[in-house]
Scaffold this motif. Structure first.
Motif, PDB file in Angstrom:
ATOM      1  N   ASP A 251       7.288   5.349  -6.674  1.00  0.00           N
ATOM      2  CA  ASP A 251       6.171   4.901  -6.701  1.00  0.00           C
ATOM      3  C   ASP A 251       6.114   3.593  -6.012  1.00  0.00           C
ATOM      4  OD1 ASP A 251       5.500   7.200  -8.125  1.00  0.00           O
ATOM      5  OD2 ASP A 251       5.520   6.084 -10.200  1.00  0.00           O
ATOM      6  N   LEU A 252       7.010   2.906  -5.797  1.00  0.00           N
ATOM      7  CA  LEU A 252       6.801   1.450  -5.255  1.00  0.00           C
ATOM      8  C   LEU A 252       6.415   1.779  -3.747  1.00  0.00           C
ATOM      9  CD1 LEU A 252       9.686  -0.746  -6.749  1.00  0.00           C
ATOM     10  CD2 LEU A 252       7.155  -0.822  -7.058  1.00  0.00           C
ATOM     11  N   ALA A 253       7.030   2.918  -3.094  1.00  0.00           N
ATOM     12  CA  ALA A 253       6.466   2.926  -1.765  1.00  0.00           C
ATOM     13  C   ALA A 253       5.183   3.212  -1.449  1.00  0.00           C
ATOM     14  CB  ALA A 253       7.264   4.107  -1.292  1.00  0.00           C
ATOM     15  N   PHE A 254       4.526   3.810  -2.449  1.00  0.00           N
ATOM     16  CA  PHE A 254       2.975   4.343  -2.409  1.00  0.00           C
ATOM     17  C   PHE A 254       2.258   2.870  -2.661  1.00  0.00           C
ATOM     18  CE2 PHE A 254       4.881   8.421  -3.560  1.00  0.00           C
ATOM     19  CZ  PHE A 254       4.330   9.343  -2.734  1.00  0.00           C
ATOM     20  N   PHE A 255       3.028   2.240  -3.658  1.00  0.00           N
ATOM     21  CA  PHE A 255       2.075   0.770  -4.116  1.00  0.00           C
ATOM     22  C   PHE A 255       2.176   0.106  -2.726  1.00  0.00           C
ATOM     23  CE2 PHE A 255       3.608   1.342  -8.485  1.00  0.00           C
ATOM     24  CZ  PHE A 255       2.802   2.329  -8.882  1.00  0.00           C
ATOM     25  N   VAL A 256       3.183  -0.053  -2.046  1.00  0.00           N
ATOM     26  CA  VAL A 256       3.232  -0.949  -0.681  1.00  0.00           C
ATOM     27  C   VAL A 256       2.168  -0.393   0.071  1.00  0.00           C
ATOM     28  CG1 VAL A 256       4.489  -1.552   1.443  1.00  0.00           C
ATOM     29  CG2 VAL A 256       5.630  -1.561  -1.087  1.00  0.00           C
ATOM     30  N   LEU A 257       1.996   0.881   0.277  1.00  0.00           N
ATOM     31  CA  LEU A 257       0.931   1.500   1.135  1.00  0.00           C
ATOM     32  C   LEU A 257      -0.504   1.208   0.747  1.00  0.00           C
ATOM     33  CD1 LEU A 257       2.470   5.086   2.277  1.00  0.00           C
ATOM     34  CD2 LEU A 257       2.627   2.890   3.695  1.00  0.00           C
TER      35      LEU A 257
END
Length: 862
Positions: free
Chosen positions: A329-335
């Motif tokens: 989920d961290l990738a989505f949080f960065v976006l």
């Protein structure tokens, strides 16, 4: 000189004017363009954070033993505790009345909508809602007319105050009353504003006023309390009060402490950290104690820590596949952080344009126009939410939502906040559930309900809330931005979660994405990192959210900073406040102190006549004056022909010219004095310095002329009219700085001695008498000049600061800036190698705009 006809000649003749930017020309006072309001204004004063180590203050230090020091420290701790408790009670007052007004409004309007849905009288329900909202907003706007500083969140003003800028009325009792009362009406009036920002301002006012035990608004409120009579002490208490306001708003005492450190205080020390934390804790637990007892009748249970609490994030019992977040989920949080930064930059850009429009077209008009604007915003907001709920809301099944044990108000859970407007008994309106609830309840719905809102509803809600919140922030009502930004971002996060669930089939926790969306949008708007991370963690009571929140906020800040500043910095800039950043740019070190200092000095002598002091104070607006003596010993070395042997030759010429001009101003001011002796000091027949002819050295021309003397230079010897300019303008040896308030105080209290007496006969003022009138010192225009004896002499050496911080003319800007900002200075004298003062640096000489203009001048010269 007019520009030449051809292009080449024009570039030659007008090179300097063509190469300067409008910003630079405005700062240098040559033109005024339409962007003036975003440049630092010189009418803002600085605060005296630096202590004046004069003889009265030293006497206090010498009389301070360990026992008295401990008593002083104990009183300080008592004040810190009292500030925290008071801020907590203020939060309780605001929250109670907001809850009361919104409950009455939504219950009456809700019943009317339910009845009129069948009878077809929805227009009557709309009129009822308009009546409630516009009445509340009208009251809030009228309170702002009483005290205009009460408008907005107050965070930009408090940030400026703690940076060292004095903003009139910002910490007055009247401002506090209008702010605390106005915010509950503006929130109850349905505007997209929050009460958390004004809570920070209210806490700062409590911190500034409570330890003073006096009020300017109510002059009879005054006690004999001799402690904390300085800007330095008040700054510490304002820092504690602002932190207590954050702690009461979010139930986040550690976050409040970090907020005061990150966004507020420019000068910090270790002892202050502990006091601010203690004040924040006192505020949090005071509010918690009373709210828990009033709402749950469980006194001492401490179940409601702050005005805004996000509730507990947890998976449904028995759902083994549920997880709050994973590494994927961290990738989505960065976006989401990138998108939040972009949205925040867009929000700030639009709000800045609106604020500039208000400054140019609304504020110059009559004050009632601001009330009309507030009513217009309230009317449009009411009509939009009513129409959106009726036309765009979707009716959804009641069995759809999954609730968790999260309390949003007294004895209510999330299901009790859903609205069935315009829907049948077994369905509810998802749009009305968001719009026809307090903002805190809507945030809980987005954080903790699963499957409640359709993507279309979330998209429309986000768009409408984004636009209306942007329009609302800046109108003439007390308004905060934290809660609207959180709610707008939470809708964005839930929209992302719905898309990921439906389109990609991912098994994610929607509440986490709503929280991350709220953090991303709020971070993109206000550009806070450390304090906002801790505030959100404390509000969720979930430490596992620390990493994703921190990453999201950093990405949002970096993205937003690429386009513009945070919303608070933008409003500070629009007001022209000379705010000093943490440090300067690297290229500024190409400049030195001599490049930016003010060389037009107005000074006083250690022993100066009353008539000269009055003339100085009446003809200048400076807030401090160098105390100097003429270096008569170096007369021969001072002048050799027309060449100055001082180690700062290029400043000596401008100094001579400015001092001659100062003499003319003083002589002219004497004509308006009531005393005939003062009026006749200067003779109109005295020669004046005429403009130098082209090609002739100005200094040489002045040296060949006579010029009117000062009314007095020394008490024992007035200058002869036969003195030459060489004799009149000797080098000035620097001895210290004395403030305008101190000089006026000495004149009002009659601190002087006669010509035939010694300076030892002059009356002495102690430290308490010097600070008795703090913070409103008398003005020179309040002084009855007819009662003054112009020939009396004032010895200022006892009351000046003999050891101020000084710099060399060759000191680099980074060193000057670091010293000025770190020590909280107001004036920084520039002294050359032989002890002669050649200039003074103030806050306005260190602003980003002024340094940029001087740097461009440097490049042109090179």
């Amino acid at each position: 000189m007019a520009c030449c006809g051809n292009c080449l000649c024009c570039q030659c003749c007008c090179r300097e004017g063509e190469t300067r930017t409008p910003e630079e020309l405005t700062i240098l006072g040559e033109i005024r363009d339409e962007e003036d309001e975003i440049l630092p204004r010189k009418d803002y004063e600085s605060l005296d954070y630096d202590r004046c180590i004069n003889e009265p203050y030293v006497e206090v230090l010498e009389g301070m033993d360990n026992k008295k020091a401990k008593k002083y420290e104990a009183v300080r701790w008592m004040m810190v505790f009292a500030i925290g408790v008071t801020v907590g009670l203020v939060g309780l007052f605001v929250d109670s009345f907001v809850r009361l007004f919104t409950t009455i409004k939504f219950s009456l309007v809700g019943d009317s909508v339910e009845k009129c849905s069948n009878k077809g009288c929805l227009s009557l329900s709309l009129l009822e809602l308009l009546a409630f909202n516009m009445t509340f907003v009208f009251i809030a706007s009228v309170l702002v007319l009483i005290e205009p500083v009460a408008a907005g969140s107050g965070i930009p003003e408090i940030k400026s105050y703690l940076n060292g800028v004095k903003i009139p009325g910002i910490v007055r009792l009247r401002t506090f009353l209008c702010k605390a009362a106005g915010v509950l009406f503006s929130v109850s009036g349905g505007l997209f504003v929050g009460k958390e920002g004004p809570m920070i301002h209210s806490g700062a006012i409590v911190g500034a006023g409570l330890p003073q035990f006096q009020s300017i608004t109510f002059k009879r409120i005054k006690f004999d309390f001799p402690y904390f009579r300085s800007d330095r002490d008040k700054r510490d208490f304002v820092s504690a009060g602002a932190a207590a306001g954050v702690a009461a708003a979010f139930g986040a005492p550690i976050g409040g402490t970090l907020f005061s450190l990150e966004e507020g205080s420019s000068f910090w020390n270790q002892a202050l950290t502990w006091k601010v934390l203690f004040c924040s804790m006192s505020s949090t637990f005071t509010l918690n104690f009373f709210r828990s007892g009033i709402n749950f009748n469980k006194w001492g249970s401490f179940q409601l820590p702050g005005l805004l609490n996000f509730g507990e994030f947890k998976c449904q019992d028995g759902d083994k596949n549920c997880h709050l977040w994973t590494a994927v989920d961290l990738a989505f949080f960065v976006l989401m952080g990138v998108v939040g930064g972009l949205l925040g930059a867009l929000f700030n850009c639009m709000n800045r344009s609106l604020a500039k429009y208000r400054i140019r077209h609304i504020h110059p008009k009559a004050k009632f126009v601001r009330v009309l604007e507030s009513l217009l915003v309230a009317m449009v907001t009411t009509v939009v939410i009513f129409a959106a709920s009726m036309l765009l809301g979707e009716c959804r099944e009641l069995s759809s939502p999954t609730t968790y044990n999260t309390t949003v108000s007294s004895s209510e859970d999330i299901n009790s906040t859903i609205r069935q407007f315009f829907c049948t008994n077994k369905t509810y309106n998802d749009m009305a559930t968001l719009f026809f609830n307090p903002q805190e309840a809507a945030i809980h719905q987005l954080f903790h309900q699963d499957g409640t809102f359709s993507p279309v509803t979330l998209s429309v809600f986000f768009l409408l809330y984004f636009l209306l919140a942007c329009w609302t922030y800046g109108v003439s009502v007390p308004s905060g931005l934290f809660v609207p930004s959180l709610l707008c971002g939470a809708a964005f996060g839930r929209l992302v979660a719905n898309i990921l669930k439906v389109k990609l089939g991912l098994h994610i926790y929607s509440g986490t994405f709503a929280l991350i969306g709220a953090a991303a949008f709020l971070g993109g708007v206000v550009r806070m990192t450390i304090s906002l991370t801790v505030i959100l963690i404390e509000s969720t009571n979930e430490i596992t959210y620390g990493l994703p929140i921190m990453i999201t906020l950093m990405v949002a800040k970096w993205t937003g900073d690429f386009f513009n500043k945070g919303i608070y910095d933008i409003h500070i800039e629009l007001r022209g406040v000379p705010l000093l950043d943490w440090d300067t740019e690297v290229e500024m070190d190409k400049l030195t102190a001599s490049d930016i200092m003010e060389t037009n000095l107005t000074y006083v002598y250690p022993h100066t006549r009353v008539q000269s002091l009055v003339s100085i104070l009446r003809t200048t607006v400076y807030h401090a004056f160098p105390v100097v003596t003429e270096n008569r010993q170096n007369e021969q070395d001072f002048m050799k022909g027309n060449i100055l042997v001082s180690n700062n030759i290029r400043f000596k010429k401008s100094s001579v010219v400015s001092r001659a001009g100062e003499q003319r101003r003083r002589c002219q001011s004497m004509k308006s004095y009531p005393s005939s002796e003062l009026r006749n000091v200067c003779d109109e027949q005295n020669a004046v310095v005429e403009p130098a002819e082209e090609g002739e050295d100005m200094l040489q021309q002045m040296l060949e002329r006579r010029h009117a003397p000062y009314p007095n230079l020394y008490p024992d010897q007035s200058p002869s009219e036969e003195w030459t300019m060489e004799e009149r303008f000797r080098p000035l040896t620097f001895h210290g700085i004395i403030l305008r308030s101190q000089l006026v105080n000495l004149l009002i209290r009659g601190v002087c001695y006669a010509e035939n007496q010694s300076s030892a006969s002059q009356p002495r003022l102690n430290y308490a008498e010097m600070t008795e009138d703090y913070p409103r010192y008398p003005d020179i225009h309040d002084l009855d000049l007819a009662l003054l004896n112009p020939r009396m002499i004032v010895d200022v050496t006892t009351y000046m600061n003999p050891c101020p911080y000084t710099v060399s003319p060759n000191t680099r800007i980074s060193q000057v800036f670091g010293l000025f900002r770190t020590m909280g200075l107001r004036h920084l004298p520039v002294v050359n190698a032989v002890g002669e003062i050649v200039g003074i640096i103030t806050r306005h000489n260190l602003t980003h705009e002024f340094l940029g203009a001087k740097l461009r001048q440097h490049y042109i010269t090179v």
